[in-house]
Design a protein around this motif. Structure first.
Motif, PDB file in Angstrom:
ATOM      1  N   ILE A  55       0.864  -1.180   0.000  1.00 58.17           N
ATOM      2  CA  ILE A  55       0.000   0.000   0.000  1.00 58.17           C
ATOM      3  C   ILE A  55       0.899   1.228   0.000  1.00 58.17           C
ATOM      4  O   ILE A  55       1.826   1.335   0.804  1.00 58.17           O
ATOM      5  N   GLU A  56       0.664   2.116  -0.952  1.00 55.76           N
ATOM      6  CA  GLU A  56       1.394   3.380  -1.032  1.00 55.76           C
ATOM      7  C   GLU A  56       0.567   4.387  -0.243  1.00 55.76           C
ATOM      8  O   GLU A  56      -0.433   4.911  -0.724  1.00 55.76           O
ATOM      9  N   ALA A  57       0.984   4.624   0.983  1.00 55.65           N
ATOM     10  CA  ALA A  57       0.168   5.354   1.949  1.00 55.65           C
ATOM     11  C   ALA A  57       0.103   6.848   1.646  1.00 55.65           C
ATOM     12  O   ALA A  57       1.121   7.491   1.400  1.00 55.65           O
ATOM     13  N   THR A  58      -1.121   7.365   1.668  1.00 58.77           N
ATOM     14  CA  THR A  58      -1.340   8.811   1.614  1.00 58.77           C
ATOM     15  C   THR A  58      -1.660   9.339   3.010  1.00 58.77           C
ATOM     16  O   THR A  58      -1.600  10.534   3.244  1.00 58.77           O
ATOM     17  N   GLY A  59      -2.013   8.438   3.912  1.00 60.69           N
ATOM     18  CA  GLY A  59      -2.286   8.805   5.289  1.00 60.69           C
ATOM     19  C   GLY A  59      -2.094   7.605   6.192  1.00 60.69           C
ATOM     20  O   GLY A  59      -2.269   6.466   5.770  1.00 60.69           O
ATOM     21  N   TYR A  60      -1.725   7.861   7.431  1.00 60.37           N
ATOM     22  CA  TYR A  60      -1.554   6.768   8.395  1.00 60.37           C
ATOM     23  C   TYR A  60      -1.861   7.290   9.781  1.00 60.37           C
ATOM     24  O   TYR A  60      -1.796   8.503  10.046  1.00 60.37           O
ATOM     25  N   TYR A  61      -2.221   6.372  10.664  1.00 60.50           N
ATOM     26  CA  TYR A  61      -2.601   6.734  12.033  1.00 60.50           C
ATOM     27  C   TYR A  61      -2.038   5.699  12.990  1.00 60.50           C
ATOM     28  O   TYR A  61      -2.349   4.516  12.897  1.00 60.50           O
ATOM     29  N   LEU A  62      -1.192   6.157  13.921  1.00 57.74           N
ATOM     30  CA  LEU A  62      -0.610   5.296  14.946  1.00 57.74           C
ATOM     31  C   LEU A  62      -1.541   5.321  16.154  1.00 57.74           C
ATOM     32  O   LEU A  62      -1.805   6.368  16.725  1.00 57.74           O
ATOM     33  N   TRP A  63      -2.048   4.151  16.529  1.00 53.57           N
ATOM     34  CA  TRP A  63      -3.021   4.049  17.614  1.00 53.57           C
ATOM     35  C   TRP A  63      -2.324   3.986  18.957  1.00 53.57           C
ATOM     36  O   TRP A  63      -1.259   3.376  19.082  1.00 53.57           O
TER      37      TRP A  63
END
Length: 190
Positions: free
Chosen positions: A133-141
């Protein structure tokens, strides 16, 4: 009155299923799941996806970072549902520096972006094909906290299970705080 009711219900529904802004998608129905991408490979390259899991490895390059993720299904709000059965692994490519001390192995993370070309890699001696997946956004929980209390209901047994009984005077269960004292020496009562 109908307008107020409709507006209230819309706000309640919007609040219940909110996905963090960093991994939100305009078209939730068009997102391709991890299992579909794993089995269809190059057929779904370029499609939108939201995947998540637990960080296994972080590798920073000159102009991007590759995170190796152990994949788990996502809850409706986008958090990985970590269990003993993983779906497999995938690579997330982020066009930014990701600090390995913050994004440590074992932390839960979710990504949104487009599916890239699958890549070959090794897990120990096993040759593995990673969906990408070529990430445009990510979220660390944030790590989930375990509950430190137990609820005890002191109402009579017949009263709790009788559907037609009124709820008074046993309306609310009583909370009892339970503290874990494992690892601490026992105190002498002498």
């Amino acid at each position: 009155m109908k307008i107020i009711y409709a507006a209230t219900m819309a706000l309640v529904l919007a609040g219940c299923s909110s996905v963090p802004e960093q991994i939100a998608s305009e078209n939730e129905d068009a997102l391709v799941g991890y299992k579909v991408a794993k089995h269809q490979g190059e057929k779904v390259v370029g499609d939108s996806a939201r995947w998540g899991g637990v960080i296994a490895d972080v590798r920073n390059a000159k102009d991007h970072t590759v995170l190796e993720i152990v994949s788990f299904p996502l809850k409706r709000w986008g958090r990985p549902e970590v269990s003993d059965n993983s779906q497999g692994r995938f690579l997330a490519v982020v066009n930014d520096f990701v600090d390995p001390d913050v994004y440590k192995a074992g932390r839960s993370i979710s990504f949104v972006g487009s599916i890239g070309q699958p890549q070959q890699g090794k897990i120990d001696e096993y040759i593995y094909t990673y969906p990408v997946i070529e990430a445009t956004g990510y979220y660390l929980w944030q790590p989930e906290r375990k509950k430190s209390h137990a609820e005890v209901d002191y109402s009579p047994l017949w009263f709790r299970h009788n559907f037609y009984s009124p709820y008074y005077p046993y309306r609310y269960p009583v909370r009892v705080r339970v503290q874990d004292k494992s690892g601490t020496p026992a105190k002498n009562n002498n």
